[in-house]
Structures are given as C-alpha cells and as structure tokens.
Design a protein around this motif. Sequence first.
Motif, PDB file in Angstrom:
ATOM      1  N   UNK A  57       0.833  -1.194   0.000  1.00  0.00           N
ATOM      2  CA  UNK A  57       0.000   0.000   0.000  1.00  0.00           C
ATOM      3  C   UNK A  57       0.877   1.258   0.000  1.00  0.00           C
ATOM      4  N   UNK A  58       0.308   2.399  -0.383  1.00  0.00           N
ATOM      5  CA  UNK A  58       1.101   3.636  -0.403  1.00  0.00           C
ATOM      6  C   UNK A  58       1.647   3.986   0.982  1.00  0.00           C
ATOM      7  N   UNK A  59       2.698   4.792   0.972  1.00  0.00           N
ATOM      8  CA  UNK A  59       3.275   5.262   2.229  1.00  0.00           C
ATOM      9  C   UNK A  59       2.224   6.025   3.042  1.00  0.00           C
ATOM     10  N   UNK A  60       2.315   5.881   4.353  1.00  0.00           N
ATOM     11  CA  UNK A  60       1.396   6.576   5.248  1.00  0.00           C
ATOM     12  C   UNK A  60       2.080   7.815   5.804  1.00  0.00           C
ATOM     13  N   UNK A  61       1.510   8.984   5.515  1.00  0.00           N
ATOM     14  CA  UNK A  61       2.024  10.214   6.085  1.00  0.00           C
ATOM     15  C   UNK A  61       0.887  11.232   6.125  1.00  0.00           C
TER      16      UNK A  61
END
Length: 369
Positions: free
Chosen positions: A275-279
């Motif tokens: 999944x995409x990076x979490x920020x």
Amino acid sequence: MRVPLIDLSAQYRKIRPAIDEAVSQVLVSGRYVMGPEIERFEKELGGYLGGKHVVGVSSGTDALLSAAMALNVGLGSGGSGKSMVCTRNAEVVTTAYSFFATPETAIRLGVRPVFCDIAEGSFNADVDDMLSRVNPNTAAILPVHMFGLRMDVTRLVATGIPVIEDAAQTLVPGIAEESDCATLSFFPTKNLGAVGDGGAVVTKDAGLAEKLSIMRQHGSKPKYVHHVWGGNFRLDPIQAAVLRVKLTHLEDWQAVRRKNAARYRDGLSDLPVILPETRADHVYHHFVIRTEKRDGLKAHLSAREIDTEVYYPTPLHLQPCFAQFGYREGSLPRAEAASRESLAIPIHPDLSLEQVDFVIDSVRAFFRN
C-alpha cells in the motif's frame, strides 16, 4: 457497480452554480487574455501556499519549461547570456519513474536527462541515487513529488544547483519552501483541476516570479521590447476563474481523499499488496498499490466495472526515444519493478462509501481465488 477512476461531471454538478457564474463573469468582462482574474487566482493560491509568488501558465509542462528557462538551464537561457550550463554535455538529473514531461523539458532545452532510481518502499526518487549522479555538468535537479506525497529536497538544495520541484501531482503548502521553485499542473484530473490545460510556477523569489511573468508573454516588457525570450505560456482567464472556485473546496476534497485512503488501508492491509506510504501530509492524487499479479488484478476489476490505471507502464529510462543514452533493462531495478507492479485504484472525493467498499471487496475477491 460502476466505479470511475475520476468523475469530473459529478464534481461539476456539486459546484455548478459557482462555476457557471465565475465563467460568465469572465465572458461578460471581455478580458479573455491575462487580466484581473489571473491576478486574483495567483494571489489566492499564493496565500494558500504560505505567501509564495505564483505565476500562472498554460500547462504543467509549460511550467517546467518556463521554470528551467528562467533559471538559465541549457539552451533555453532566456536570452540573458548567463546560462549556467549551456554546452553539449549539460545534464538534468531526475527520476526514472514519472510522467514524460519532466525529462522532456531537458530535451527541449538541449540538455541530457540523467535518470535515477526510486527509493525502496516509495514511488519518489532515491535522494542518495539522485545525488550520486550530480556532477559538474549538472544544470538542474528535477525531483518529482509522486502521487500526492512530497519528498524531502533539503539535500538536493544543499548542492547549490538549481532545484525545480515537479509538484504536478502534489499541491501542498510545503512546496518551494527551500528550492528555487516548484511547478504545478491544473490538468482536469488533478486534485485542483481546471476545465482544460493550466499550470503555475511557485517561488519565494520575487525576482524569479517577475522574470517568469515576463517570459510567459514572449519575454516582452514593455510591449514589443524583448530583453529575454520566453513563449506563449499564459494561463487562460476562464481556467483561472474555475480554479478560484475550486480552490475554496480543495482542503475538503483533500480530507475526503485521506478518508478514502484510510478505508482502503483498513480493508486491504492483510492482503499480499504493498500500500502507499502513510504520512499525514499525503494528498493521494492517486492511490497506487503494488502486486506482482497487477495485470490479473486489473482485468478482474475491469470485469466488475471498476476503472484502474497503470502509472507508469514503462519507466522513463527505457522509453524508445531515450535509447541513445545507453540505459538497459536492469539499469534502475526499483523503478522497473514499480512499472510492472503498480496499479491505481479510484480515490477521488466524489466516491461513495459503497463504491469504496465495492472496490475493497473486489480486490479481496481476486486474492481469494
């Protein structure tokens, strides 16, 4: 259930009265090139971005081109005679994983694009790899903030070489804080999208902004006097009017994108996908997942009328037009793997919860089989 990758008609229907009124005012004014609507939009967007100077231009591609010209990169040195690097060996360092417009800017200015790999676990460039390719011939560095997530450009700026942030997919207040400038695209599918082409250059440098504002009108100031050269890079007032309306909704739309992303994370986190990076500052222009079964998943979702898109099926260093530069398959393995495995699923703010859940259920069904 039909789930479009983007639904611009739905967005328009929700804000139609304001859009129609804004466009009507431009038509009634008779000011169809430049004028006060451009100035208002530039001021309002500059305020949103933390007091930066904004110069509206004709597209995200022209934003890159005019920014590079204004910074005296290559043969497009604005006629100033002060080109930083204007030789047959001049280079621009950028990522191998992005839209074609980024390296195309270098080519149009007679400069060689030099590609770097993306970082492990990210779609953004590997800063160490990017820095390793900087040399005395480097005219500029063009980092790209991919899919809505800004990368840290501090170490790139520290080189002293001009840094142009390609923020076409990542309109956030932090851009152009350290670098010379950042470029934006208002292509209709962007988080802040026009009803045609449009773009902007953002900078904290008032002198650079003034130069860009002259260059976008063929480098003419006063009229018919050209101390620099430029092009027809003007933003259309109708596009500016539409963008002014949409800018008032942008934060709400970003919040919905983040909620949709969080729902996807909850529903997909136990599957064999990356999944995409979490920020917290991610604005999810796209929600791009990775799986070695990408093509099968895409076909499965298409059969269920769920739109997806592959960004990008061929990394830039392997594009046929760049074959002369000697890159081969395996040259930049992380970018190549991302091109084989990446799939964007719908994330736009006009999705219903039922549509989001249908996408989740459909992805899960694929991995159950």
